[in-house]
Write a protein that holds these residues in place. Structure first.
Motif, PDB file in Angstrom:
ATOM      1  N   SER A   1       0.852  -1.049   0.062  1.00 39.82           N
ATOM      2  CA  SER A   1       0.219   0.044  -0.159  1.00 39.82           C
ATOM      3  C   SER A   1       0.949   1.231  -0.020  1.00 39.82           C
ATOM      4  O   SER A   1       0.424   2.256  -0.666  1.00 39.82           O
ATOM      5  CB  SER A   1      -0.936  -0.049   1.294  1.00 39.82           C
ATOM      6  OG  SER A   1      -0.207   0.098   2.522  1.00 39.82           O
ATOM      7  N   VAL A   2       1.970   1.204   0.859  1.00 38.71           N
ATOM      8  CA  VAL A   2       2.917   2.511   0.764  1.00 38.71           C
ATOM      9  C   VAL A   2       3.417   2.707  -0.519  1.00 38.71           C
ATOM     10  O   VAL A   2       3.612   3.742  -1.263  1.00 38.71           O
ATOM     11  CB  VAL A   2       4.087   2.257   1.822  1.00 38.71           C
ATOM     12  CG1 VAL A   2       4.918   3.384   1.695  1.00 38.71           C
ATOM     13  CG2 VAL A   2       3.214   2.089   3.200  1.00 38.71           C
TER      14      VAL A   2
ATOM     15  N   ASP B   1       0.976   4.200  -3.067  1.00 36.13           N
ATOM     16  CA  ASP B   1       0.855   5.500  -2.822  1.00 36.13           C
ATOM     17  C   ASP B   1       1.914   6.349  -3.238  1.00 36.13           C
ATOM     18  O   ASP B   1       1.639   7.606  -3.579  1.00 36.13           O
ATOM     19  CB  ASP B   1       0.561   5.657  -1.167  1.00 36.13           C
ATOM     20  CG  ASP B   1      -0.669   5.404  -0.586  1.00 36.13           C
ATOM     21  OD1 ASP B   1      -1.414   4.889  -1.550  1.00 36.13           O
ATOM     22  OD2 ASP B   1      -0.839   4.923   0.207  1.00 36.13           O
ATOM     23  N   LEU B   2       3.071   5.718  -3.548  1.00 37.14           N
ATOM     24  CA  LEU B   2       4.033   6.569  -4.051  1.00 37.14           C
ATOM     25  C   LEU B   2       4.448   6.527  -5.527  1.00 37.14           C
ATOM     26  O   LEU B   2       4.939   7.494  -6.175  1.00 37.14           O
ATOM     27  CB  LEU B   2       5.503   5.842  -3.416  1.00 37.14           C
ATOM     28  CG  LEU B   2       5.721   5.920  -1.861  1.00 37.14           C
ATOM     29  CD1 LEU B   2       7.005   5.433  -1.595  1.00 37.14           C
ATOM     30  CD2 LEU B   2       5.867   7.428  -1.443  1.00 37.14           C
TER      31      LEU B   2
ATOM     32  N   ARG C   1       0.146  -2.133 -10.496  1.00 36.33           N
ATOM     33  CA  ARG C   1      -0.988  -1.337 -11.312  1.00 36.33           C
ATOM     34  C   ARG C   1      -0.645  -1.397 -12.702  1.00 36.33           C
ATOM     35  O   ARG C   1       0.436  -1.577 -13.072  1.00 36.33           O
ATOM     36  CB  ARG C   1      -0.379   0.210 -10.834  1.00 36.33           C
ATOM     37  CG  ARG C   1      -1.210   1.532 -11.683  1.00 36.33           C
ATOM     38  CD  ARG C   1      -0.902   2.741 -11.350  1.00 36.33           C
ATOM     39  NE  ARG C   1       0.385   2.987 -12.035  1.00 36.33           N
ATOM     40  CZ  ARG C   1       1.047   4.211 -12.019  1.00 36.33           C
ATOM     41  NH1 ARG C   1       0.574   5.110 -11.231  1.00 36.33           N
ATOM     42  NH2 ARG C   1       1.990   4.531 -12.799  1.00 36.33           N
TER      43      ARG C   1
END
Length: 188
Positions: A81-82, A85-86, A177
């Motif tokens: 998740s980190v 988010d980056l 992604r």
């Protein structure tokens, strides 16, 4: 009273106290055989109990293995998740470089952004992030690419990638992604 008279009186008052239980020394096999003979010689309660015990042991082992697998997967993808988010930060650095290409006045700025992007990308790659291939002319794979539109490019086969709109990334083999691409379609 003398000791003998006390013993005789105790024996007369409690004759059942004289009969002490006898200790029997049996092996495990003898005890099982005796149990089968005396308790239930015609049924298979013992076999059913053994089957239940074995099933419970197998279930326990399966739970241990599943928990170990889940723990390993949790460790492996803990930062997912980190890192997700980056990704917009990396996208914005790519956009800044794309827009500043060819501007002579911004040469030093572009060099600084390129260095920052490289360090940032190297750091993310050390944690398992890898870009998804999405080059022009490459084969479209719906497992790795998201088609956002159609394009008409000369020299690119139908159904192949005409343009990459946004880079995709995977984390240790798992798609984080998909790459957003335009798929080529020649006019008919």
């Amino acid at each position: 009273m003398s000791d003998e008279k006390i013993k005789q009186a105790a024996e007369q008052e409690a004759p059942e106290a004289q009969e002490a239980p006898q200790e029997i020394d049996l092996s495990e096999e003898e005890l099982e055989a005796l149990c089968r003979e005396r308790v239930c010689p015609g049924c298979n309660v013992m076999q059913e109990a053994d089957d239940l015990r074995l099933r419970a042991l197998a279930d326990t082992e399966n739970v241990k293995k599943r928990l170990a697998r889940e723990t390993e997967e949790l460790r492996k993808y803990a930062g997912e998740s980190v890192l997700a988010d980056l990704l917009p930060v990396l996208d914005n650095l790519d956009l800044a470089l794309e827009h500043a290409k060819g501007l002579e006045a911004c040469a030093d700025f572009v060099t600084g952004v390129e260095m920052t992007r490289k360090i940032f990308l190297d750091t993310l790659e050390r944690h398992g992030l890898a870009p998804v291939r999405g080059e022009q002319g490459g084969e479209f794979d719906p497992n790795l690419h998201e088609a956002v539109g159609m394009a008409c490019q000369e020299g690119v086969p139908d159904g192949c990638i005409a343009q990459q709109v946004q880079r995709g990334y995977s984390l240790k083999g798992r798609l984080l992604r998909p790459a957003k691409v335009m798929v080529n379609k020649t006019e008919s």
